[in-house]
Write an enzyme that holds these catalytic residues in place. Structure first.
Site, PDB file in Angstrom:
ATOM      1  N   ARG A   1       0.893  -1.270  -0.010  1.00  0.00           N
ATOM      2  CA  ARG A   1      -0.089  -0.141  -0.046  1.00  0.00           C
ATOM      3  C   ARG A   1       0.864   1.267  -0.045  1.00  0.00           C
ATOM      4  O   ARG A   1       0.518   2.214   0.587  1.00  0.00           O
ATOM      5  CB  ARG A   1      -0.784   0.215   1.067  1.00  0.00           C
ATOM      6  CG  ARG A   1      -2.046  -1.058   1.404  1.00  0.00           C
ATOM      7  CD  ARG A   1      -2.741  -0.936   0.132  1.00  0.00           C
ATOM      8  NE  ARG A   1      -4.054  -1.714   0.312  1.00  0.00           N
ATOM      9  CZ  ARG A   1      -4.179  -2.987  -0.041  1.00  0.00           C
ATOM     10  NH1 ARG A   1      -3.023  -3.633  -0.573  1.00  0.00           N
ATOM     11  NH2 ARG A   1      -5.270  -3.798   0.151  1.00  0.00           N
TER      12      ARG A   1
ATOM     13  N   SER B   1     -10.496  -0.574   3.447  1.00  0.00           N
ATOM     14  CA  SER B   1      -9.691  -0.782   4.428  1.00  0.00           C
ATOM     15  C   SER B   1      -9.423   0.519   4.993  1.00  0.00           C
ATOM     16  O   SER B   1      -8.755   1.431   4.483  1.00  0.00           O
ATOM     17  CB  SER B   1      -8.466  -1.655   4.269  1.00  0.00           C
ATOM     18  OG  SER B   1      -8.759  -2.849   3.807  1.00  0.00           O
TER      19      SER B   1
ATOM     20  N   GLU C   1      -4.647   3.738   6.287  1.00  0.00           N
ATOM     21  CA  GLU C   1      -4.181   3.273   4.756  1.00  0.00           C
ATOM     22  C   GLU C   1      -4.742   4.522   4.162  1.00  0.00           C
ATOM     23  O   GLU C   1      -4.080   4.761   2.970  1.00  0.00           O
ATOM     24  CB  GLU C   1      -4.796   2.042   4.558  1.00  0.00           C
ATOM     25  CG  GLU C   1      -4.392   1.463   3.302  1.00  0.00           C
ATOM     26  CD  GLU C   1      -5.459   0.827   2.230  1.00  0.00           C
ATOM     27  OE1 GLU C   1      -5.437   1.572   1.245  1.00  0.00           O
ATOM     28  OE2 GLU C   1      -6.489   0.286   2.632  1.00  0.00           O
TER      29      GLU C   1
HETATM   30  N1  EPU Z   1     -10.495 -10.446  10.694  1.00  0.00           N
HETATM   31  C1  EPU Z   1     -10.955 -10.442  11.770  1.00  0.00           C
HETATM   32  N2  EPU Z   1     -12.113  -9.775  12.001  1.00  0.00           N
HETATM   33  C2  EPU Z   1     -12.466  -8.747  11.064  1.00  0.00           C
HETATM   34  C3  EPU Z   1     -11.950  -8.606   9.750  1.00  0.00           C
HETATM   35  C4  EPU Z   1     -10.725  -9.577   9.564  1.00  0.00           C
HETATM   36  O1  EPU Z   1     -10.530 -11.257  12.813  1.00  0.00           O
HETATM   37  O2  EPU Z   1     -13.533  -7.777  11.592  1.00  0.00           O
HETATM   38  C5  EPU Z   1      -9.131 -11.163  10.201  1.00  0.00           C
HETATM   39  C6  EPU Z   1      -9.673 -12.385   9.834  1.00  0.00           C
HETATM   40  O3  EPU Z   1      -8.927 -13.461  10.345  1.00  0.00           O
HETATM   41  C7  EPU Z   1      -9.273 -12.628   8.446  1.00  0.00           C
HETATM   42  C8  EPU Z   1      -8.210 -11.761   8.392  1.00  0.00           C
HETATM   43  O4  EPU Z   1      -8.401 -10.785   9.137  1.00  0.00           O
HETATM   44  O5  EPU Z   1      -9.151 -13.967   7.797  1.00  0.00           O
HETATM   45  C9  EPU Z   1      -8.088 -10.939   6.913  1.00  0.00           C
HETATM   46  O6  EPU Z   1      -9.405 -10.382   6.521  1.00  0.00           O
HETATM   47  P1  EPU Z   1      -9.674 -10.185   5.096  1.00  0.00           P
HETATM   48  O7  EPU Z   1      -9.430 -11.278   4.317  1.00  0.00           O
HETATM   49  O8  EPU Z   1     -10.825  -9.318   5.059  1.00  0.00           O
HETATM   50  O9  EPU Z   1      -8.569  -9.033   4.732  1.00  0.00           O
HETATM   51  P2  EPU Z   1      -7.860  -7.770   5.256  1.00  0.00           P
HETATM   52  O10 EPU Z   1      -6.466  -7.976   5.751  1.00  0.00           O
HETATM   53  O11 EPU Z   1      -8.842  -7.290   6.299  1.00  0.00           O
HETATM   54  C10 EPU Z   1      -6.805  -6.847   3.055  1.00  0.00           C
HETATM   55  C11 EPU Z   1      -6.665  -5.684   2.336  1.00  0.00           C
HETATM   56  C12 EPU Z   1      -8.119  -5.495   1.636  1.00  0.00           C
HETATM   57  C13 EPU Z   1      -8.218  -6.475   0.749  1.00  0.00           C
HETATM   58  C14 EPU Z   1      -8.250  -7.785   1.436  1.00  0.00           C
HETATM   59  C15 EPU Z   1      -8.287  -9.214   0.668  1.00  0.00           C
HETATM   60  C16 EPU Z   1      -5.238  -4.166   3.402  1.00  0.00           C
HETATM   61  C17 EPU Z   1      -5.281  -2.933   4.428  1.00  0.00           C
HETATM   62  N3  EPU Z   1      -6.674  -4.676   3.214  1.00  0.00           N
HETATM   63  O12 EPU Z   1      -7.850  -6.847   4.121  1.00  0.00           O
HETATM   64  O13 EPU Z   1      -7.953  -4.272   0.716  1.00  0.00           O
HETATM   65  O14 EPU Z   1      -9.612  -6.487  -0.115  1.00  0.00           O
HETATM   66  O15 EPU Z   1      -6.911  -7.884   2.324  1.00  0.00           O
HETATM   67  O16 EPU Z   1      -7.177  -9.323  -0.097  1.00  0.00           O
HETATM   68  O17 EPU Z   1      -4.178  -4.637   3.205  1.00  0.00           O
HETATM   69  C18 EPU Z   1      -8.497  -1.951   0.839  1.00  0.00           C
HETATM   70  O18 EPU Z   1      -7.201  -1.832   0.911  1.00  0.00           O
HETATM   71  O19 EPU Z   1      -9.218  -0.876   0.900  1.00  0.00           O
HETATM   72  C19 EPU Z   1      -8.797  -3.332   0.975  1.00  0.00           C
HETATM   73  C20 EPU Z   1     -10.170  -3.523   0.920  1.00  0.00           C
END
Ligand code: EPU
Length: 337
Positions: free
Chosen positions: A163, A236, A332
């Site tokens: 990012r 995010s 972010e």
């Molecule tokens: N999780 C929780 N609680 C929550 C949300 C997430 O425990 O309320 C944990 C879960 O264990 C889950 C893990 O977080 O397995 C990862 O969650 P998710 O797959 O939704 O991915 P993320 O890390 O929250 C990142 C990106 C997203 C992107 C997704 C999928 C960043 C800051 N965000 O989110 O990007 O869509 O991975 O690859 O890196 C964005 O940048 O705006 C964005 C949406």
């Protein structure tokens, strides 16, 4: 060029924050950019708005906001295995991805439904479901405010990171991206490195094709991430923090369900959403500003929250998570005032 004084930005930021700017400047061509900086800017501060999808406007902006609207996709090279395309900054990112999938140009199907425009995708090196835009990036063109010239940046010069890019650091506010060149494959198999995506395809007995990945990502995202047209948000809000092995072990000793993603240099990326949820803040709401109840990494505007209201929630989240885990979350999104 169109110039509108004291214009509301409500329809131009996905948080739906009703803040005003001094002048809204619509730039419809590269010539407009030159004209603006030669004759209308006078060295003053400005904000370049892409799709307004990665932005929190804290209060009215007493400076100009620029929007690029020029569109177009040009073939630079087309051979048996790949296609190279130059895409103008004002193209909508999701529409571009849809165009690629419909034409069997592979590589960006995992990045379906990311809000925003092509011109802003490199700034934060957008990424999702195992793919970042840098993977297929060749170069970009843009206007340098310091040299008053159009310049080309190679992938290396862009210094892409998680990012991050040079346009968020050294060149912040100094460079206007006007087009981006990407090289897509005609043969590569889909990228299923993201477990949740792979599991989804298996569970639904879907063949691993680009179209199925595209449709699945749309389904998974729509279920988890609120659509900005229904609920104001900026995706995010925080970056996933990258911590030391020592800190990781410290948290793991208390929480056995902590998951980590090892980075190349021995550090570990952990989920900000998980930290916020464990801090008890999922669904936390003050007035119309809240932590989204279905995904803790997303802050939402239930209607009439101001930028200040959202920022107060963000600060509360940062403080509470720090007190509990000694890990400092960083936004972010681009926070402006
Ligand atoms: N999780 C929780 N609680 C929550 C949300 C997430 O425990 O309320 C944990 C879960 O264990 C889950 C893990 O977080 O397995 C990862 O969650 P998710 O797959 O939704 O991915 P993320 O890390 O929250 C990142 C990106 C997203 C992107 C997704 C999928 C960043 C800051 N965000 O989110 O990007 O869509 O991975 O690859 O890196 C964005 O940048 O705006 C964005 C949406």
């Amino acid at each position: 060029m169109q110039i509108q004084n004291n214009h509301s930005l409500k329809n131009f930021n996905t948080f739906g924050i009703d803040a005003k700017c001094k002048r809204l400047i619509i730039l419809e061509s590269e010539d407009d950019i030159v004209d603006y900086f030669d004759n209308h800017n006078n060295g003053n501060k400005f904000l370049l708005l892409g799709g307004g999808s990665n932005l929190l406007i804290k209060k009215d902006l007493n400076y100009d906001v620029l929007m690029l609207t020029f569109k177009g996709i040009k073939i630079i090279n087309d051979d048996e295995d790949s296609i190279t395309l130059e895409v103008q900054a004002g193209e909508n990112w999701h529409k571009f991805v849809e165009f690629l999938v419909n034409n069997n140009y592979f590589g960006f199907e995992n990045l379906a439904l990311i809000p925003g425009n092509v011109g802003t995708a490199p700034i934060q090196n957008i990424g999702a479901y195992g793919v970042e835009q840098e993977k297929h990036f060749i170069s970009l063109r843009g206007y340098s405010i310091e040299s008053n010239q159009f310049e080309t940046y190679t992938k290396e010069q862009c210094q892409f990171g998680y990012r991050n890019s040079i346009f968020k650091s050294k060149l912040k506010g100094k460079f206007i991206i006007t087009s981006v060149t990407y090289k897509l494959s005609k043969t590569d198999p889909p990228n299923l490195s993201y477990t949740e995506l792979e599991n989804y395809l298996i569970q639904h007995k879907l063949e691993a094709t680009a179209k199925n990945v595209f449709d699945s990502v749309i389904y998974i995202r729509s279920n988890k991430l609120p659509s900005p047209s229904e609920l104001g948000n900026s995706g995010s809000f925080f970056k996933n923090p990258i911590i030391t092995q020592i800190d990781f072990n410290r948290i793991l000793s208390e929480y056995s369900d902590l998951r980590g993603f090892p980075q190349n240099n021995g550090t570990i990326k952990i989920s900000a959403g998980w930290l916020i949820e464990k801090a008890g803040l999922k669904g936390y709401r003050v007035g119309d500003a809240a932590v989204y109840e279905k995904h803790a990494l997303i802050l939402v505007n239930y209607g009439n929250a101001t930028g200040h209201d959202i920022w107060q929630i963000a600060e509360y989240v940062i403080e509470t998570v720090f007190e509990k885990f000694r890990v400092r979350l960083e936004p972010e999104v681009n926070v402006v005032e």
